[in-house]
Design a protein around this motif. Structure first.
Motif, PDB file in Angstrom:
ATOM      1  N   TYR A  79      42.002  31.310 101.451  1.00 10.30           N
ATOM      2  CA  TYR A  79      42.034  31.797 102.827  1.00 10.30           C
ATOM      3  C   TYR A  79      42.637  33.200 102.917  1.00 10.30           C
TER       4      TYR A  79
ATOM      5  N   ARG B 179      40.531  36.152 104.564  1.00  9.65           N
ATOM      6  CA  ARG B 179      41.030  36.801 105.781  1.00  9.65           C
ATOM      7  C   ARG B 179      41.191  38.302 105.575  1.00  9.65           C
TER       8      ARG B 179
ATOM      9  N   ILE C 134      38.854  34.549 112.407  1.00 10.28           N
ATOM     10  CA  ILE C 134      39.019  33.686 111.239  1.00 10.28           C
ATOM     11  C   ILE C 134      40.462  33.197 111.128  1.00 10.28           C
ATOM     12  N   ASN C 135      40.981  32.635 112.216  1.00 10.92           N
ATOM     13  CA  ASN C 135      42.312  32.041 112.188  1.00 10.92           C
ATOM     14  C   ASN C 135      42.277  30.751 111.375  1.00 10.92           C
ATOM     15  N   LYS C 136      43.259  30.591 110.538  1.00  7.41           N
ATOM     16  CA  LYS C 136      43.319  29.431 109.647  1.00  7.41           C
ATOM     17  C   LYS C 136      43.275  28.112 110.419  1.00  7.41           C
TER      18      LYS C 136
ATOM     19  N   TYR D  34      37.716  40.007 105.562  1.00 12.45           N
ATOM     20  CA  TYR D  34      37.134  40.143 106.894  1.00 12.45           C
ATOM     21  C   TYR D  34      37.939  41.099 107.764  1.00 12.45           C
ATOM     22  N   ASN D  35      39.251  41.126 107.622  1.00 11.75           N
ATOM     23  CA  ASN D  35      40.051  42.077 108.403  1.00 11.75           C
ATOM     24  C   ASN D  35      39.675  43.517 108.068  1.00 11.75           C
TER      25      ASN D  35
END
Length: 129
Positions: free
Chosen positions: A52, A56, A10-12, A59-60
Motif C-alpha cells: 500500500y 499510494r 486511495i485511502n487505505k 499515485y500521489n
C-alpha cells in the motif's frame, strides 16, 4: 475527483479486497467510496500494508503531476466517450453538470468533447460525422 484534488482517491481504510488476478499475480482492491478498482498494483506475494505504501506514493506522484499540469495549462480538453452498447452510461445532463463544476474550479480553460452514438439526442452545436 478533480474538483477536490483527488482527495480520498486511495485511502487505505476505503480499500476492500475485490479478487485475485491470477494471470498477473496481483490482488485487486476496490475503493468503496469512488468504485475504482486497482487491478494491477497490489502484488499477491507482498503483504497489503507493505504494498500500500508504494502504491499510494506512486499515485500521489501521478496526481500531483496531473494537478500541476492542469494549473499550468492554458487549455484543457476533457473527453467523455459514450460506448454504444453500455446502457448504464451517465446521462447527458450529468455530464454537462460535471463540466460546469470543472469550469467553476478551473475556469474557462476547460473544454468538453462529448462523443456519443445516439442520433436521437439533440445537442447544441452538435457536429455530425
Amino acid at each position: 475527483m478533480l474538483v477536490n484534488d483527488m482527495k480520498d482517491f486511495i485511502n487505505k481504510e476505503d480499500l476492500e479486497f475485490a479478487h485475485e488476478e491470477r494471470s498477473i499475480s496481483c490482488n485487486a482492491y476496490c475503493n468503496k467510496l469512488n468504485n475504482i478498482t486497482f487491478n494491477h498494483d497490489f502484488k499477491n506475494n507482498i503483504p497489503f500494508d507493505e504494498t500500500y505504501i508504494e502504491v499510494r506514493e506512486k499515485y500521489n506522484k501521478r496526481i500531483n503531476r496531473l494537478l500541476e499540469q492542469i494549473r499550468n495549462s492554458q487549455n484543457i480538453l476533457v473527453v467523455y466517450i459514450q460506448t454504444p452498447n453500455n446502457k448504464s452510461e451517465i446521462a447527458q445532463d450529468a455530464i454537462l453538470e460535471g463540466y460546469d463544476i470543472l469550469k467553476e474550479k478551473f475556469g474557462d480553460k476547460i473544454n468538453l468533447l462529448y462523443l456519443f452514438c445516439e442520433p436521437e439526442i439533440d445537442v447544441k452545436n452538435r457536429i455530425e460525422i
